[in-house]
Design a protein around this motif. Structure first.
Motif, PDB file in Angstrom:
ATOM      1  N   HIS A   1       0.811  -1.213   0.000  1.00  0.00           N
ATOM      2  CA  HIS A   1       0.000   0.000   0.000  1.00  0.00           C
ATOM      3  C   HIS A   1       0.850   1.273   0.000  1.00  0.00           C
ATOM      4  CE1 HIS A   1       1.014  -0.635   4.202  1.00  0.00           C
ATOM      5  NE2 HIS A   1       0.796   0.653   4.403  1.00  0.00           N
ATOM      6  N   ARG A   2       2.175   1.123  -0.027  1.00  0.00           N
ATOM      7  CA  ARG A   2       3.059   2.290   0.027  1.00  0.00           C
ATOM      8  C   ARG A   2       3.534   2.686  -1.367  1.00  0.00           C
ATOM      9  NH1 ARG A   2       7.019   2.795   4.708  1.00  0.00           N
ATOM     10  NH2 ARG A   2       5.467   3.560   6.123  1.00  0.00           N
ATOM     11  N   PRO A   3       3.404   3.961  -1.703  1.00  0.00           N
ATOM     12  CA  PRO A   3       3.919   4.416  -2.994  1.00  0.00           C
ATOM     13  C   PRO A   3       5.443   4.492  -2.984  1.00  0.00           C
ATOM     14  CG  PRO A   3       2.880   6.224  -1.815  1.00  0.00           C
ATOM     15  CD  PRO A   3       2.684   5.002  -0.981  1.00  0.00           C
ATOM     16  N   SER A   4       6.038   4.087  -4.101  1.00  0.00           N
ATOM     17  CA  SER A   4       7.493   4.178  -4.288  1.00  0.00           C
ATOM     18  C   SER A   4       7.752   4.862  -5.617  1.00  0.00           C
ATOM     19  CB  SER A   4       8.125   2.789  -4.303  1.00  0.00           C
ATOM     20  OG  SER A   4       7.927   2.150  -3.072  1.00  0.00           O
ATOM     21  N   LEU A   5       8.896   5.487  -5.733  1.00  0.00           N
ATOM     22  CA  LEU A   5       9.216   6.277  -6.908  1.00  0.00           C
ATOM     23  C   LEU A   5      10.508   5.780  -7.536  1.00  0.00           C
ATOM     24  CD1 LEU A   5       8.221   8.861  -8.410  1.00  0.00           C
ATOM     25  CD2 LEU A   5       9.826  10.130  -7.022  1.00  0.00           C
ATOM     26  N   VAL A   6      10.487   5.586  -8.850  1.00  0.00           N
ATOM     27  CA  VAL A   6      11.683   5.252  -9.624  1.00  0.00           C
ATOM     28  C   VAL A   6      12.044   6.499 -10.418  1.00  0.00           C
ATOM     29  CG1 VAL A   6      12.654   3.803 -11.440  1.00  0.00           C
ATOM     30  CG2 VAL A   6      11.034   2.829  -9.816  1.00  0.00           C
ATOM     31  N   ILE A   7      13.248   6.998 -10.219  1.00  0.00           N
ATOM     32  CA  ILE A   7      13.682   8.213 -10.913  1.00  0.00           C
ATOM     33  C   ILE A   7      14.545   7.816 -12.102  1.00  0.00           C
ATOM     34  CG2 ILE A   7      14.946  10.380 -10.713  1.00  0.00           C
ATOM     35  CD1 ILE A   7      14.260  10.414  -7.796  1.00  0.00           C
ATOM     36  N   ASN A   8      14.146   8.287 -13.290  1.00  0.00           N
ATOM     37  CA  ASN A   8      14.866   7.970 -14.522  1.00  0.00           C
ATOM     38  C   ASN A   8      15.783   9.099 -14.981  1.00  0.00           C
ATOM     39  OD1 ASN A   8      13.441   5.565 -14.614  1.00  0.00           O
ATOM     40  ND2 ASN A   8      11.925   6.335 -16.049  1.00  0.00           N
ATOM     41  N   ASP A   9      15.519  10.297 -14.566  1.00  0.00           N
ATOM     42  CA  ASP A   9      16.251  11.475 -15.031  1.00  0.00           C
ATOM     43  C   ASP A   9      17.514  11.686 -14.197  1.00  0.00           C
ATOM     44  OD1 ASP A   9      16.811  13.842 -16.390  1.00  0.00           O
ATOM     45  OD2 ASP A   9      15.592  15.052 -15.023  1.00  0.00           O
ATOM     46  N   PRO A  10      18.699  11.694 -14.825  1.00  0.00           N
ATOM     47  CA  PRO A  10      19.944  11.871 -14.069  1.00  0.00           C
ATOM     48  C   PRO A  10      20.026  13.195 -13.311  1.00  0.00           C
ATOM     49  CG  PRO A  10      20.431  11.134 -16.292  1.00  0.00           C
ATOM     50  CD  PRO A  10      18.968  11.431 -16.237  1.00  0.00           C
TER      51      PRO A  10
END
Length: 136
Positions: free
Chosen positions: A85-94
């Protein structure tokens, strides 16, 4: 005894079904709308595991799940996932990764998942799972 019937088992099952359905609808329409309400691309979650269904089925590792999200939304600067139920973020921009690691470091709990065994500076495609920490 207004709400209780003569069959206590039936009342218990009705209560259990009501709790399951209310939990499902709360997760689907409140919790799993976190990324869509912020106009961020995200991988559609499945109740109750979020995006961890293939991990629990034994078909994929957690690194492969993050790598698939990274590959699917390669043009987007960030991608949203759900760990239960926890949101996680994947960052693609250097540039955004650099900003988070230098200036906004105290606002995030950073967990690095690397799908490759060995990272070199040329192949630094590490995936960051960023979750807001409760300390800020």
């Amino acid at each position: 005894m207004g709400f209780l019937s003569a069959y206590l088992v039936v009342d218990f099952l009705a209560l259990l079904i009501a709790i399951i359905f209310s939990t499902y609808f709360y997760m689907k329409y409140v919790v799993y709308n976190y990324w869509s309400s912020r106009n961020i691309d995200y991988v559609k979650p499945i109740f109750p595991l979020g995006n961890l269904g293939p991990v629990f089925a034994g078909r994929r590792s957690i690194g492969e799940v993050f790598h698939d999200a990274y590959s699917k939304f390669k043009g987007s600067p960030v991608v949203g996932l759900y760990m239960f139920h926890r949101p996680s973020l994947v960052i693609n921009d250097p540039d955004l990764i650099r900003l988070v690691l230098t200036k906004a470091f105290g606002h995030f709990m950073i967990v690095v998942y690397t799908p490759m065994r060995r990272l070199t500076p040329c192949r630094c495609t590490c995936l960051l799972c960023l979750a807001k920490s409760g300390n800020t």
